[in-house]
Enzyme design. Structure first.
Site, PDB file in Angstrom:
ATOM      1  CB  SER A   1      69.021  82.247  -2.371  1.00  0.00           C
ATOM      2  OG  SER A   1      69.639  83.373  -2.888  1.00  0.00           O
TER       3      SER A   1
ATOM      4  CG  ASP B   1      70.900  83.549   0.733  1.00  0.00           C
ATOM      5  OD1 ASP B   1      70.774  84.442  -0.126  1.00  0.00           O
ATOM      6  OD2 ASP B   1      71.538  82.501   0.537  1.00  0.00           O
TER       7      ASP B   1
ATOM      8  CD  GLU C   1      77.169  83.627  -9.769  1.00  0.00           C
ATOM      9  OE1 GLU C   1      77.089  82.621 -10.464  1.00  0.00           O
ATOM     10  OE2 GLU C   1      76.440  83.821  -8.775  1.00  0.00           O
TER      11      GLU C   1
ATOM     12  CB  SER D   1      67.854  77.518 -14.318  1.00  0.00           C
ATOM     13  OG  SER D   1      67.860  77.635 -12.913  1.00  0.00           O
TER      14      SER D   1
ATOM     15  NE  ARG E   1      68.902  81.239 -14.498  1.00  0.00           N
ATOM     16  CZ  ARG E   1      67.838  81.491 -13.754  1.00  0.00           C
ATOM     17  NH1 ARG E   1      66.865  82.253 -14.234  1.00  0.00           N
ATOM     18  NH2 ARG E   1      67.720  80.989 -12.548  1.00  0.00           N
TER      19      ARG E   1
HETATM   20  P1  NG1 Z   1      70.930  79.297 -12.184  1.00  0.00           P
HETATM   21  O1  NG1 Z   1      69.497  79.166 -11.777  1.00  0.00           O
HETATM   22  O2  NG1 Z   1      71.687  77.986 -12.304  1.00  0.00           O
HETATM   23  O3  NG1 Z   1      71.071  80.196 -13.379  1.00  0.00           O
HETATM   24  C1  NG1 Z   1      71.298  81.238 -10.385  1.00  0.00           C
HETATM   25  C2  NG1 Z   1      72.223  82.313 -10.858  1.00  0.00           C
HETATM   26  C3  NG1 Z   1      73.640  81.895 -10.525  1.00  0.00           C
HETATM   27  C4  NG1 Z   1      73.805  81.597  -9.040  1.00  0.00           C
HETATM   28  C5  NG1 Z   1      72.703  80.645  -8.564  1.00  0.00           C
HETATM   29  C6  NG1 Z   1      72.692  80.443  -7.066  1.00  0.00           C
HETATM   30  C7  NG1 Z   1      71.981  83.740 -12.844  1.00  0.00           C
HETATM   31  C8  NG1 Z   1      71.840  83.837 -14.311  1.00  0.00           C
HETATM   32  N1  NG1 Z   1      72.112  82.510 -12.319  1.00  0.00           N
HETATM   33  O4  NG1 Z   1      71.685  80.033 -10.999  1.00  0.00           O
HETATM   34  O5  NG1 Z   1      74.515  82.890 -10.950  1.00  0.00           O
HETATM   35  O6  NG1 Z   1      73.832  82.783  -8.287  1.00  0.00           O
HETATM   36  O7  NG1 Z   1      71.408  81.104  -8.975  1.00  0.00           O
HETATM   37  O8  NG1 Z   1      71.931  81.340  -6.359  1.00  0.00           O
HETATM   38  O9  NG1 Z   1      71.965  84.777 -12.163  1.00  0.00           O
HETATM   39 ZN    ZN Z   2      71.407  84.327  -2.144  1.00  0.00          ZN
END
Ligand code: NG1
Ligand code: ZN
Length: 543
Positions: free
Chosen positions: A65, A278, A370, A500, A507
């Site tokens: 991604s 992606d 999101e 994360s 985060r």
């Molecule tokens: P993580 O790394 O678990 O915070 C991030 C995004 C999710 C989701 C995933 C998948 C934030 C704060 N977190 O996850 O919302 O999109 O990547 O790509 O944006």
């Molecule tokens: Zn993506």
């Protein structure tokens, strides 16, 4: 497994590398590409087992991604195009980490625990993004699939949402034939052209959009969809593959840095958008005549869609329940606007598309996004049936009929399997055009609270565990109390921390009323995390 399959697995070249434990996270496995070959091989094996269990085609998407070009990743896609069932994430993690000697017995355990019928022929549908490491890793995955006698349908370089769509539609095709990308473009493009009807726009909306494609696979998809939407909208693609993937561009960069991507026009009030590597995330933005950057993120897209659907439902007199699903990262001002101005129910769920998607299925029409720009709209089967039946009802007024057929066009235009930047662009453009809004009118619905998203490096991110849709920290003990004390010092303060699922970091999110306080607030919470969770590397002292 028959003896030749077992022998093939035992003799495979894809031996486990001596790396730290790797987890099936928010969106599958993600790591530096050079450590992933054995993981991909094993996910090939697992996809075959899952496919046999479900008696359906399973998808494998090769992408990391918005991560840097040097990373890669893989995720399984379930039969209806949804994310892998949560209970199988642990199985995937175990299989990725087991040492080579234990591999065969773990496979037997999965087969026996789930009662998998091994004689069934299956096909795995594969797609990949544009990363240079993908062809090599694809070979590893194919090798795993073939070792368990699975068939492969490789769609080559496609977007993540296209792979989800192809898996879902292929599994529902009556003759089990493979769907084509053409059917995807036609469905989206036709819905987009039909819904336009006779709407006249003249003043504020301009049918000209500039899209930063993050130098990823979305550039191809944007150029392809253009052929199916004629001149209804002109999509001008930049960062279309000549530069480095996701480097200083793309939806994640624009959202987290709140600034223009590379090669972007900085002409005031031009409507711009960024998608990610992606093409499953989308954000819009513009700069004003003072050169100030304005971001329209996933919360804004969700509220725009909600305004439009609410109007169409009122005009159509259809009795369908509309709801919105967000995560804790949604700006508090958007939640407030949805509840108090739009008066639509809103739910908050943990981060990760699977949680949003599952919750959205509870409404007749469920909008989920999101804040980072990943989202879509789901229509329940019963809702679609009602919409279709109403179209043939001769008692309805012309305005009711028009509204209902527009809702039906939306059903076509929207990729319901997963958030899809291409489909979401068509949705946003439809609404702006219908309302004859420029991006400025869109922004005027509410004012975002100032906010900050930070990352903190710690020794072991698993020490931070959370509950209540990520909003409350359970461990390390005492951290949440300290965060609460900090929040209390800021007007309209809100903060939460979580580990994360896609990066090795914790985060930190904060928002508050005063723009001049938000950096200080974020640093205070980040330092609490650093201290309580054994931070490593530089202390978060400046932003
Ligand atoms: P993580 O790394 O678990 O915070 C991030 C995004 C999710 C989701 C995933 C998948 C934030 C704060 N977190 O996850 O919302 O999109 O990547 O790509 O944006
Ligand atoms: Zn993506």
């Amino acid at each position: 497994m028959n003896p030749s399959e077992i022998e093939s697995i035992q003799n495979s070249q894809y031996k486990r590398l001596n790396i730290d434990r790797i987890e099936y996270g928010t969106a599958g496995f993600r790591a530096r590409s050079e450590v992933l070959e054995h993981v991909f091989y094993r996910m090939g094996l697992l996809a075959v087992l899952r496919s046999k269990l479900k008696n359906a085609n399973i998808g494998l998407m090769i992408t990391a991604s918005h991560n840097p070009e040097s990373d890669n990743g893989i995720k399984l896609v379930d039969p209806h195009g949804e994310m892998l069932e949560i209970s199988w994430e642990g199985i995937a993690t175990d299989l990725a980490n087991i040492n080579d000697e234990g591999l065969i017995s773990l496979l037997w355990q999965i087969i026996n625990d789930n009662g998998i019928e091994m004689s069934m022929p299956v096909t795995i549908i594969i797609g990949r993004d544009t990363r240079k490491s993908s062809p090599l890793l694809l070979n590893a995955a194919i090798s795993g699939i073939k070792a368990l006698s699975g068939n492969v349908k490789d769609f080559g370089i496609i977007t993540t949402p296209q792979l989800h769509y192809l898996v879902a539609t292929t599994n529902t095709n009556a003759d089990k034939s493979f769907s084509s990308l053409e059917s995807y473009y036609k469905k989206l493009g036709n819905g987009f052209k039909r819904i336009r009807g006779e709407t006249q726009y003249s003043n504020k909306y301009k049918a000209n959009l500039y899209v930063d494609a993050a130098n990823g696979v979305g550039a191809n998809a944007l150029k392809d969809i253009q052929k199916y939407i004629d001149s209804v909208l002109t999509i001008n693609v930049f960062n279309d593959g000549n530069g480095e993937l996701n480097y200083n561009c793309g939806a994640d960069f624009v959202k987290t840095r709140s600034k223009l991507p590379l090669n972007s026009s900085n002409k005031p009030y031009v409507r711009l958008a960024s998608i990610d590597g992606d093409a499953d995330r989308l954000v819009y933005f513009y700069v004003d005549d003072q050169n100030k950057f304005h971001l329209m993120d996933g919360d804004r897209i969700a509220t725009l869609a909600a305004v439009y659907l609410k109007e169409l439902l009122e005009e159509s007199n259809l009795s369908l329940k509309l709801g919105i699903v967000q995560t804790a990262y949604a700006n508090g001002a958007s939640t407030n606007y949805i509840l108090n101005v739009l008066k639509i129910p809103v739910a908050c769920v943990p981060t990760g598309v699977k949680h949003l998607h599952a919750k959205a299925t509870e409404y007749d029409i469920g909008i989920y996004f999101e804040a980072n720009g990943h989202g879509t709209v789901l229509f329940k089967d019963t809702a679609i049936k009602l919409i279709q039946e109403s179209l043939t009802n001769t008692q309805l007024s012309t305005s009711e009929k028009t509204a209902i057929s527009k809702i039906m066009d939306l059903v076509d235009m929207i990729n319901q399997t997963v958030g899809d930047a291409i489909s979401d662009i068509l949705l946003v453009e439809t609404i702006l055009r219908t309302k004859d809004w420029s991006i400025v009118e869109w922004e005027q619905s509410y004012t975002d609270l100032p906010n900050k998203l930070l990352k903190v490096n710690v020794k072991d991110r698993n020490v931070v565990t959370v509950t209540d849709a990520n909003r409350r920290c359970v461990t390390p003990k005492g951290l949440q109390e300290k965060i609460n004390e900090t929040i209390a010092r800021y007007e309209k303060g809100r903060a939460f921390v979580r580990s994360s699922g896609t990066e090795d970091v914790i985060r930190v999110y904060v928002e508050c009323e005063s723009p001049s306080d938000v950096d200080k607030f974020a640093l205070e919470v980040a330092n609490l995390v650093y201290n309580f969770a054994n931070g490593i590397g530089p202390r978060p002292e400046s932003l």
